[in-house]
Motif scaffolding. Structure first.
Motif, PDB file in Angstrom:
ATOM      1  N   GLU A 199       0.749 -14.261   7.593  1.00 29.47           N
ATOM      2  CA  GLU A 199       0.099 -14.648   6.338  1.00 29.47           C
ATOM      3  C   GLU A 199      -1.116 -15.520   6.612  1.00 29.47           C
ATOM      4  O   GLU A 199      -2.197 -15.301   6.050  1.00 29.47           O
ATOM      5  CB  GLU A 199       1.088 -15.408   5.453  1.00 29.47           C
ATOM      6  CG  GLU A 199       0.497 -15.939   4.155  1.00 29.47           C
ATOM      7  CD  GLU A 199       0.073 -14.847   3.195  1.00 29.47           C
ATOM      8  OE1 GLU A 199      -1.098 -14.879   2.735  1.00 29.47           O
ATOM      9  OE2 GLU A 199       0.890 -13.971   2.888  1.00 29.47           O
ATOM     10  N   VAL A 231      -3.915 -13.361   8.247  1.00 33.80           N
ATOM     11  CA  VAL A 231      -4.648 -12.537   7.284  1.00 33.80           C
ATOM     12  C   VAL A 231      -5.592 -13.402   6.444  1.00 33.80           C
ATOM     13  O   VAL A 231      -6.742 -13.029   6.184  1.00 33.80           O
ATOM     14  CB  VAL A 231      -3.662 -11.758   6.394  1.00 33.80           C
ATOM     15  CG1 VAL A 231      -4.391 -11.103   5.227  1.00 33.80           C
ATOM     16  CG2 VAL A 231      -2.930 -10.703   7.216  1.00 33.80           C
ATOM     17  N   ASP A 263       1.986  -3.625   9.524  1.00 38.03           N
ATOM     18  CA  ASP A 263       2.719  -4.022   8.313  1.00 38.03           C
ATOM     19  C   ASP A 263       1.940  -3.528   7.101  1.00 38.03           C
ATOM     20  O   ASP A 263       0.781  -3.920   6.908  1.00 38.03           O
ATOM     21  CB  ASP A 263       2.856  -5.547   8.262  1.00 38.03           C
ATOM     22  CG  ASP A 263       3.756  -6.018   7.128  1.00 38.03           C
ATOM     23  OD1 ASP A 263       3.710  -5.417   6.026  1.00 38.03           O
ATOM     24  OD2 ASP A 263       4.485  -7.005   7.331  1.00 38.03           O
ATOM     25  N   PRO A 264       2.531  -2.670   6.261  1.00 36.59           N
ATOM     26  CA  PRO A 264       1.807  -2.104   5.108  1.00 36.59           C
ATOM     27  C   PRO A 264       1.222  -3.173   4.181  1.00 36.59           C
ATOM     28  O   PRO A 264       0.191  -2.941   3.551  1.00 36.59           O
ATOM     29  CB  PRO A 264       2.863  -1.265   4.401  1.00 36.59           C
ATOM     30  CG  PRO A 264       3.870  -0.947   5.455  1.00 36.59           C
ATOM     31  CD  PRO A 264       3.896  -2.134   6.376  1.00 36.59           C
ATOM     32  N   ARG A 265       1.877  -4.328   4.090  1.00 34.91           N
ATOM     33  CA  ARG A 265       1.351  -5.380   3.196  1.00 34.91           C
ATOM     34  C   ARG A 265      -0.032  -5.829   3.643  1.00 34.91           C
ATOM     35  O   ARG A 265      -0.949  -5.961   2.833  1.00 34.91           O
ATOM     36  CB  ARG A 265       2.303  -6.580   3.188  1.00 34.91           C
ATOM     37  CG  ARG A 265       3.663  -6.347   2.562  1.00 34.91           C
ATOM     38  CD  ARG A 265       4.525  -7.568   2.760  1.00 34.91           C
ATOM     39  NE  ARG A 265       4.709  -7.860   4.190  1.00 34.91           N
ATOM     40  CZ  ARG A 265       5.219  -9.004   4.667  1.00 34.91           C
ATOM     41  NH1 ARG A 265       5.548  -9.980   3.819  1.00 34.91           N
ATOM     42  NH2 ARG A 265       5.373  -9.181   5.957  1.00 34.91           N
ATOM     43  N   TRP A 266      -0.161  -6.061   4.944  1.00 36.05           N
ATOM     44  CA  TRP A 266      -1.438  -6.560   5.442  1.00 36.05           C
ATOM     45  C   TRP A 266      -2.477  -5.448   5.508  1.00 36.05           C
ATOM     46  O   TRP A 266      -3.661  -5.685   5.276  1.00 36.05           O
ATOM     47  CB  TRP A 266      -1.259  -7.211   6.809  1.00 36.05           C
ATOM     48  CG  TRP A 266      -0.116  -8.172   6.883  1.00 36.05           C
ATOM     49  CD1 TRP A 266       0.850  -8.227   7.834  1.00 36.05           C
ATOM     50  CD2 TRP A 266       0.188  -9.228   5.953  1.00 36.05           C
ATOM     51  NE1 TRP A 266       1.745  -9.226   7.566  1.00 36.05           N
ATOM     52  CE2 TRP A 266       1.363  -9.868   6.414  1.00 36.05           C
ATOM     53  CE3 TRP A 266      -0.394  -9.682   4.774  1.00 36.05           C
ATOM     54  CZ2 TRP A 266       1.953 -10.931   5.760  1.00 36.05           C
ATOM     55  CZ3 TRP A 266       0.188 -10.747   4.103  1.00 36.05           C
ATOM     56  CH2 TRP A 266       1.343 -11.366   4.589  1.00 36.05           C
ATOM     57  N   GLN A 267      -2.029  -4.231   5.808  1.00 38.17           N
ATOM     58  CA  GLN A 267      -2.975  -3.111   5.833  1.00 38.17           C
ATOM     59  C   GLN A 267      -3.594  -2.913   4.455  1.00 38.17           C
ATOM     60  O   GLN A 267      -4.808  -2.736   4.330  1.00 38.17           O
ATOM     61  CB  GLN A 267      -2.290  -1.824   6.288  1.00 38.17           C
ATOM     62  CG  GLN A 267      -3.270  -0.648   6.320  1.00 38.17           C
ATOM     63  CD  GLN A 267      -2.657   0.618   6.863  1.00 38.17           C
ATOM     64  OE1 GLN A 267      -1.448   0.710   7.011  1.00 38.17           O
ATOM     65  NE2 GLN A 267      -3.479   1.602   7.152  1.00 38.17           N
ATOM     66  N   ALA A 268      -2.772  -2.952   3.405  1.00 36.08           N
ATOM     67  CA  ALA A 268      -3.298  -2.770   2.046  1.00 36.08           C
ATOM     68  C   ALA A 268      -4.285  -3.868   1.681  1.00 36.08           C
ATOM     69  O   ALA A 268      -5.205  -3.653   0.888  1.00 36.08           O
ATOM     70  CB  ALA A 268      -2.137  -2.744   1.051  1.00 36.08           C
ATOM     71  N   ARG A 269      -4.107  -5.032   2.285  1.00 30.79           N
ATOM     72  CA  ARG A 269      -4.936  -6.187   1.925  1.00 30.79           C
ATOM     73  C   ARG A 269      -6.259  -6.217   2.690  1.00 30.79           C
ATOM     74  O   ARG A 269      -7.299  -6.566   2.118  1.00 30.79           O
ATOM     75  CB  ARG A 269      -4.133  -7.462   2.210  1.00 30.79           C
ATOM     76  CG  ARG A 269      -4.780  -8.724   1.713  1.00 30.79           C
ATOM     77  CD  ARG A 269      -3.731  -9.811   1.610  1.00 30.79           C
ATOM     78  NE  ARG A 269      -4.278 -11.127   1.868  1.00 30.79           N
ATOM     79  CZ  ARG A 269      -3.554 -12.236   1.928  1.00 30.79           C
ATOM     80  NH1 ARG A 269      -2.242 -12.172   1.762  1.00 30.79           N
ATOM     81  NH2 ARG A 269      -4.130 -13.404   2.169  1.00 30.79           N
ATOM     82  N   PRO A 271      -7.413  -0.981   3.667  1.00 37.03           N
ATOM     83  CA  PRO A 271      -6.621  -0.098   2.806  1.00 37.03           C
ATOM     84  C   PRO A 271      -6.810   1.385   3.123  1.00 37.03           C
ATOM     85  O   PRO A 271      -7.344   2.157   2.323  1.00 37.03           O
ATOM     86  CB  PRO A 271      -7.126  -0.443   1.406  1.00 37.03           C
ATOM     87  CG  PRO A 271      -8.537  -0.880   1.620  1.00 37.03           C
ATOM     88  CD  PRO A 271      -8.535  -1.609   2.939  1.00 37.03           C
TER      89      PRO A 271
END
Length: 512
Positions: free
Chosen positions: A59, A62, A92-98, A101
């Motif tokens: 976190e 990022v 990690d999809p969360r960080w990729q989307a952020r 994307p």
């Protein structure tokens, strides 16, 4: 550090050293001290992002990377992919989307375009020096929403042209979208065109089209060249009118752009009307192969054309300014009328000599009794690394001869752009030179430093000007440097290897 606790540069160097030694905690502490003193914010936050990722705080990593991008980290997407600690975040999809994307391969076309449009909006706001000093936020947002609503009715090449127009709302010459060379690539005819004082001409072509070389372009598709240029100014990167003329020729050869503005009817060929013998015009159609990165690089690398192409002029009888177009700098040691000639074609070090060493050699040569004045030719120089200019400027300032009236002539053109325009500004302030030729491609105060933005789903490359350079006064509104002595280049001058700018300098030296 005890002697200089407030030097952010020292804390940054300490943090970088400890990072390289694997001392994560102490490195983070040192870099936070550098940040507190405002030193190299983007690079400092990038290193903090890497360190936070190494110690497992994704976190925080990022957040630091996003802060680095917001601080105009240069080529941030490439940094993200090339740094192992940062690229690991994308698992990690969360960080990729952020932060990147990129949709799955099976995502539909519209989803990919919508995602990239959102990413471009965010990154242009972050990366451009002051986007909304060039276009109002309301107009920018409205243009994005119009494109978004039009997406279902547009083919990919049409979306790309609209994106080129959108990016150019940022207006600076360093802000543009590269013509697409992958996926649904654009096309381009194999010619070299050039604007001259008397019109648009074919300056070079491959052997199979050699009969076209030297002829004037009367129409491109169904439009006169000036009419086509008037439309293409919406996509051609430029700061000034002279820059528009210099950098537009490749865009005049791209059928997708001509189709978008109503001048052409096919993507894989392009029609030209050229001058012919006896005053008769001839209409021809040329194939337009798909663009590739190699073809784009060829346009960038060769001032005129590849060595195996046919030129409109005799390569073996070059005017002085076209003798060594591939060298970053060179010096003619044979003064004429007391004039020493030096040409700087790129602001970079050479393979055998640094620009700093060339500057010293130039300074030593200026001390010769045979030299009364210097002619510094910047007409082919698109720019480069502006940080290398200081030693060159210092070497020129150190020569007493250049402080005399008529001691320094600087030859300029629309190609004199970017770091070259900074050099022009430095010389204007420090030495009061006589500028000769045509207006430069940018002014001494401008927004520059093309910072690349990569779109995650289409691979499109966008350049955004991310720094404000001041080599004059901050309120200097000139978009080019106008010459003191105008010397426009006509096509016959180029064809016959004549140099009106050099002739103008020599004429100015004649006692009145």
């Amino acid at each position: 550090m005890q002697l200089s606790p407030d030097r952010g540069e020292y804390w940054y160097r300490l943090g970088r050293a400890r990072q390289e030694l694997g001392e994560v905690g102490p490195a983070i502490q040192a870099l936070h001290r550098a940040l507190a003193h405002g030193y190299a914010t983007a690079q400092t936050r990038k290193r903090l992002a890497e360190l936070e990722a190494q110690r497992g705080d994704a976190e925080a990593a990022v957040a630091e990377f996003e802060a680095a991008r917001a601080a105009k980290l240069v080529n941030a997407e490439q940094v993200l992919m090339s740094s192992p600690p940062l690229s690991a975040l994308l698992k990690d999809p969360r960080w990729q989307a952020r932060i990147w994307p990129q949709l799955p391969a099976e995502a539909n076309r519209l989803s990919r375009w919508h995602t990239d449009l959102d990413f471009l909006d965010k990154r242009m706001r972050e990366t451009h020096w002051q986007l909304f000093s060039q276009v109002s936020e309301a107009d920018w947002t409205a243009a994005i929403e119009r494109l978004r609503s039009d997406l279902p009715a547009l083919s990919d090449w049409q979306v790309n042209v609209r994106l080129m127009e959108l990016v150019r709302l940022g207006r600076a010459g360093h802000t543009h979208m590269l013509p697409p060379f992958q996926g649904d690539a654009f096309h381009a005819a194999d010619l070299r065109l050039g604007w001259f004082a008397d019109g648009l001409f074919v300056t070079a072509a491959p052997t199979e089209h050699s009969a076209l070389v030297g002829r004037q372009v009367l129409r491109i598709g169904n439009g006169e060249p000036e009419a086509v240029l008037a439309k293409l100014r919406a996509v051609v990167p430029h700061d000034s009118e002279s820059g528009l003329l210099t950098f537009s020729p490749i865009y005049l050869l791209i059928p997708e752009l001509l189709m978008h503005y109503g001048f052409a009817d096919a993507r894989d060929q392009l029609e030209f009307t050229l001058s012919g013998s006896g005053g008769r015009a001839e209409r021809i159609r040329l194939p337009a192969p798909a663009l590739s990165i190699q073809r784009l690089q060829s346009w960038m690398m060769h001032v005129e054309a590849p060595a195996d192409w046919v030129l409109a002029r005799d390569r073996h009888a070059s005017a002085r300014w076209l003798r060594h177009v591939d060298q970053p700098f060179w010096l003619d040691r044979t003064p004429q009328q007391g004039l020493l000639y030096a040409q700087l074609n790129a602001v970079r070090d050479g393979d055998q000599e640094s620009l700093a060493d060339f500057a010293e050699r130039l300074n030593q040569t200026l001390r010769s009794d045979k030299v009364d004045a210097l002619v510094l030719d910047l007409r082919l120089n698109r720019g480069g690394n502006g940080e290398l200019l200081e030693l060159l400027v210092q070497a020129l300032i150190a020569s007493p001869k250049l402080h005399q009236p008529g001691g320094l002539y600087v030859l300029i053109s629309g190609r004199s752009f970017s770091a070259t325009s900074l050099l022009i500004g430095d010389l204007e302030r420090q030495l009061d030179p006589i500028f000769v030729g045509e207006p430069s491609g940018a002014g001494p105060t401008h927004v520059g430093e093309d910072n690349m933005i990569l779109l995650p789903n289409t691979g499109i490359a966008v350049m955004a000007a991310s720094r404000h350079f001041v080599r004059s006064f901050s309120d200097d509104q000139r978009d080019s440097m106008a010459p003191h002595i105008a010397a426009a280049l006509r096509f016959a001058d180029y064809r016959d290897n004549r140099d009106p700018a050099w002739d103008a300098v020599r004429a100015d030296r004649v006692p009145r």
